[in-house]
Design a protein around this motif. Structure first.
Motif, PDB file in Angstrom:
ATOM      1  N   TRP A   1       0.847  -1.205   0.000  1.00  0.00           N
ATOM      2  CA  TRP A   1       0.000   0.000   0.000  1.00  0.00           C
ATOM      3  C   TRP A   1       0.877   1.246   0.000  1.00  0.00           C
ATOM      4  O   TRP A   1       0.674   2.168  -0.786  1.00  0.00           O
ATOM      5  N   GLU A   2       1.851   1.252   0.877  1.00  0.00           N
ATOM      6  CA  GLU A   2       2.735   2.401   1.006  1.00  0.00           C
ATOM      7  C   GLU A   2       3.681   2.509  -0.189  1.00  0.00           C
ATOM      8  O   GLU A   2       3.869   3.593  -0.755  1.00  0.00           O
ATOM      9  N   LEU A   3       4.265   1.376  -0.578  1.00  0.00           N
ATOM     10  CA  LEU A   3       5.259   1.375  -1.644  1.00  0.00           C
ATOM     11  C   LEU A   3       4.675   1.816  -2.981  1.00  0.00           C
ATOM     12  O   LEU A   3       5.196   2.722  -3.646  1.00  0.00           O
ATOM     13  N   PHE A   4       3.579   1.189  -3.393  1.00  0.00           N
ATOM     14  CA  PHE A   4       3.055   1.465  -4.729  1.00  0.00           C
ATOM     15  C   PHE A   4       2.249   2.756  -4.776  1.00  0.00           C
ATOM     16  O   PHE A   4       2.171   3.398  -5.830  1.00  0.00           O
ATOM     17  N   GLY A   5       1.649   3.145  -3.658  1.00  0.00           N
ATOM     18  CA  GLY A   5       1.048   4.469  -3.610  1.00  0.00           C
ATOM     19  C   GLY A   5       2.110   5.549  -3.755  1.00  0.00           C
ATOM     20  O   GLY A   5       1.931   6.534  -4.482  1.00  0.00           O
TER      21      GLY A   5
ATOM     22  N   PHE B   1      11.703   6.607   1.861  1.00  0.00           N
ATOM     23  CA  PHE B   1      11.646   5.443   0.983  1.00  0.00           C
ATOM     24  C   PHE B   1      12.558   4.321   1.489  1.00  0.00           C
ATOM     25  O   PHE B   1      12.236   3.138   1.336  1.00  0.00           O
ATOM     26  N   GLY B   2      13.679   4.683   2.108  1.00  0.00           N
ATOM     27  CA  GLY B   2      14.532   3.671   2.722  1.00  0.00           C
ATOM     28  C   GLY B   2      13.794   2.901   3.799  1.00  0.00           C
ATOM     29  O   GLY B   2      13.909   1.669   3.902  1.00  0.00           O
ATOM     30  N   ALA B   3      12.995   3.612   4.611  1.00  0.00           N
ATOM     31  CA  ALA B   3      12.205   2.945   5.646  1.00  0.00           C
ATOM     32  C   ALA B   3      11.122   2.063   5.036  1.00  0.00           C
ATOM     33  O   ALA B   3      10.849   0.957   5.521  1.00  0.00           O
ATOM     34  N   VAL B   4      10.505   2.543   3.947  1.00  0.00           N
ATOM     35  CA  VAL B   4       9.483   1.737   3.269  1.00  0.00           C
ATOM     36  C   VAL B   4      10.066   0.410   2.793  1.00  0.00           C
ATOM     37  O   VAL B   4       9.456  -0.654   2.925  1.00  0.00           O
ATOM     38  N   MET B   5      11.280   0.457   2.255  1.00  0.00           N
ATOM     39  CA  MET B   5      11.886  -0.733   1.656  1.00  0.00           C
ATOM     40  C   MET B   5      12.609  -1.627   2.658  1.00  0.00           C
ATOM     41  O   MET B   5      12.963  -2.764   2.339  1.00  0.00           O
ATOM     42  N   ALA B   6      12.842  -1.160   3.853  1.00  0.00           N
ATOM     43  CA  ALA B   6      13.653  -1.919   4.812  1.00  0.00           C
ATOM     44  C   ALA B   6      12.971  -3.176   5.320  1.00  0.00           C
ATOM     45  O   ALA B   6      13.627  -4.034   5.924  1.00  0.00           O
ATOM     46  N   ASP B   7      11.657  -3.308   5.103  1.00  0.00           N
ATOM     47  CA  ASP B   7      10.978  -4.547   5.517  1.00  0.00           C
ATOM     48  C   ASP B   7      10.593  -5.436   4.340  1.00  0.00           C
ATOM     49  O   ASP B   7      10.017  -6.507   4.528  1.00  0.00           O
TER      50      ASP B   7
ATOM     51  N   LEU C   1      -1.143 -11.574  -4.097  1.00  0.00           N
ATOM     52  CA  LEU C   1      -2.507 -11.079  -4.267  1.00  0.00           C
ATOM     53  C   LEU C   1      -2.842 -10.038  -3.203  1.00  0.00           C
ATOM     54  O   LEU C   1      -3.406  -8.979  -3.502  1.00  0.00           O
ATOM     55  N   GLY C   2      -2.459 -10.321  -1.951  1.00  0.00           N
ATOM     56  CA  GLY C   2      -2.688  -9.357  -0.886  1.00  0.00           C
ATOM     57  C   GLY C   2      -1.885  -8.079  -1.082  1.00  0.00           C
ATOM     58  O   GLY C   2      -2.407  -6.961  -0.954  1.00  0.00           O
ATOM     59  N   GLY C   3      -0.601  -8.234  -1.431  1.00  0.00           N
ATOM     60  CA  GLY C   3       0.264  -7.076  -1.596  1.00  0.00           C
ATOM     61  C   GLY C   3      -0.132  -6.199  -2.762  1.00  0.00           C
ATOM     62  O   GLY C   3      -0.300  -4.976  -2.627  1.00  0.00           O
ATOM     63  N   PHE C   4      -0.319  -6.815  -3.926  1.00  0.00           N
ATOM     64  CA  PHE C   4      -0.611  -6.014  -5.110  1.00  0.00           C
ATOM     65  C   PHE C   4      -2.074  -5.596  -5.171  1.00  0.00           C
ATOM     66  O   PHE C   4      -2.414  -4.641  -5.872  1.00  0.00           O
ATOM     67  N   GLY C   5      -2.947  -6.301  -4.412  1.00  0.00           N
ATOM     68  CA  GLY C   5      -4.308  -5.789  -4.243  1.00  0.00           C
ATOM     69  C   GLY C   5      -4.276  -4.452  -3.529  1.00  0.00           C
ATOM     70  O   GLY C   5      -4.975  -3.502  -3.914  1.00  0.00           O
ATOM     71  N   ALA C   6      -3.454  -4.362  -2.495  1.00  0.00           N
ATOM     72  CA  ALA C   6      -3.261  -3.080  -1.809  1.00  0.00           C
ATOM     73  C   ALA C   6      -2.606  -2.072  -2.746  1.00  0.00           C
ATOM     74  O   ALA C   6      -2.918  -0.872  -2.716  1.00  0.00           O
ATOM     75  N   GLY C   7      -1.698  -2.566  -3.603  1.00  0.00           N
ATOM     76  CA  GLY C   7      -1.052  -1.698  -4.585  1.00  0.00           C
ATOM     77  C   GLY C   7      -2.022  -1.124  -5.595  1.00  0.00           C
ATOM     78  O   GLY C   7      -1.812  -0.030  -6.122  1.00  0.00           O
ATOM     79  N   LEU C   8      -3.097  -1.863  -5.871  1.00  0.00           N
ATOM     80  CA  LEU C   8      -4.151  -1.354  -6.752  1.00  0.00           C
ATOM     81  C   LEU C   8      -4.942  -0.248  -6.072  1.00  0.00           C
ATOM     82  O   LEU C   8      -5.238   0.792  -6.672  1.00  0.00           O
ATOM     83  N   LEU C   9      -5.293  -0.450  -4.799  1.00  0.00           N
ATOM     84  CA  LEU C   9      -6.169   0.492  -4.096  1.00  0.00           C
ATOM     85  C   LEU C   9      -5.458   1.776  -3.681  1.00  0.00           C
ATOM     86  O   LEU C   9      -6.083   2.841  -3.618  1.00  0.00           O
TER      87      LEU C   9
END
Length: 379
Positions: free
Chosen positions: A202-206, A291-297, A323-331
């Motif tokens: 959600w955070e990354l793709f938004g 962005f470093g914090a977003v990617m650190a996990d 599916l869960g990750g990229f579903g959030a990436g869609l929203l």
């Protein structure tokens, strides 16, 4: 990955040419992930039955077709969304199946480190896609940026076909694809990683969908030293060492504690980035840390999932996870667009504050949930 960031990099130009609202621009950004989630369950689970190399080649063909089609056939919102969805289906056939192809060919003890390096290449590809699309469009227009991006996955598919040997799954599962995914989702450990990855994506793709637009707004309030797509590419490069070092930290220490700390930090930095939107130099200073914090996990979550699954169910688990990750990436891109429209548009600082804050909200909630879960387990 060549076409992954082409739309986000050129979103301000496409918005102007096609007269798109922020909500419609968010739909265009999210359509890529719609194509991904419509196909990931089948394509990723298929790697339990076929050599992942074959699935990867199919994905490369879809990626190329989506970007080439966008160059020649996209004339407005709906045709662009459809072709972006085809490109997103291509990512579904390359990213997780590519990871499966890698892990099938290396010994178990080395997998966490290889996974970290593999997931970090996502950031390399996204960065080069931002920079390449911005530069090519400035020289020859956005149509050229898309058709050049479309040729590169086709080349990647040829290289995989030519230089990677076949390796078929050792065991062919008897369960259907959907049943295998349902069984994976019933596992509480897998489900927890799926929720964590959804918060992460959600955070990354938004962020990736709207960073160029955010920087473009900031440039209207002051001076940026480089173009918005170039700055976005440089910020994305921070994700490479952050992902690798984050996984090393999680592997050597407590994985759950690492995820909690990182998600709390990224959630707070999301709000700080929104506050800094009207101040270009402050925003440029904060964004790499954010962005470093977003990617650190990122790699820590993926390595944790794979460590929790057996080889014969890995494809199904990766399908549910994606599916869960990229579903959030869609929203996420859609939600950011609607927030911007609701709060007065992309020219208002308060709209960007709430939009950026929205990026970090699920990470903060997941961190609190994980902390409570760990505390309950200790009792």
């Amino acid at each position: 990955m060549a076409g992954f960031s082409t739309v986000p990099a050129l979103l301000p130009s496409l918005q102007t040419e096609w007269l798109l609202s922020a909500g419609e621009a968010g739909a265009l950004g999210g359509s890529y992930f719609a194509g991904y989630i419509l196909t990931i369950s089948w394509l990723s689970s298929l790697t339990d039955r076929l050599d992942a190399r074959k699935v990867f080649i199919l994905g490369a063909l879809l990626s190329g077709a989506g970007s080439l089609g966008f160059s020649f056939l996209a004339h407005g919102l709906w045709s662009a969304c459809l072709l972006q969805a085809v490109a997103g289906a291509g990512l579904a056939g390359t990213y997780m199946p590519g990871l499966r192809a890698l892990t099938d060919r290396i010994e178990t003890r080395m997998q966490p480190r290889f996974i970290a390096f593999y997931t970090s290449t996502f950031g390399i590809g996204a960065s080069l896609s931002y920079a390449g699309a911005g530069w090519i469009a400035s020289q020859w227009g956005w149509h050229a940026a898309f058709w050049i991006a479309g040729l590169q996955p086709l080349l990647g598919g040829i290289l995989i076909w030519k230089f990677i040997g076949e390796k078929h799954p050792a065991v062919h599962p008897r369960r259907s694809l959907l049943h295998a995914q349902w069984q994976a989702l019933k596992d509480s450990k897998i489900r927890h990683y799926v929720l964590g990855y959804a918060a992460h994506c959600w955070e990354l793709f938004g962020f990736r969908a709207w960073i160029v637009a955010l920087l473009t707004y900031s440039a209207t309030q002051g001076h940026l030293p480089l173009s918005a797509p170039t700055l976005a590419a440089l910020v994305n490069l921070v994700g490479i060492p952050a992902s690798i070092l984050g996984n090393e930290s999680a592997t050597r220490g407590n994985r759950q504690r690492h995820v909690i700390q990182v998600m709390l930090l990224s959630g707070l930095l999301a709000w700080l980035s929104g506050f800094a939107a009207p101040y270009p130099w402050l925003l440029i200073l904060i964004l790499p840390f954010y962005f470093g914090a977003v990617m650190a996990d990122s790699a820590a979550l993926t390595a944790g999932l794979l460590a929790s699954t057996s080889a014969h169910e890995r494809g199904a688990a990766m399908a549910v996870y994606s599916l869960g990750g990229f579903g959030a990436g869609l929203l996420a891109p859609l939600s950011i667009g609607f927030i911007l429209d609701f709060c007065g548009g992309q020219e208002r600082a308060s709209a960007w504050l709430l939009a950026c804050g929205c990026l970090g909200i699920w990470g903060l909630l997941h961190a609190l949930h994980t902390w409570y879960r760990c505390r309950s387990a200790e009792k």
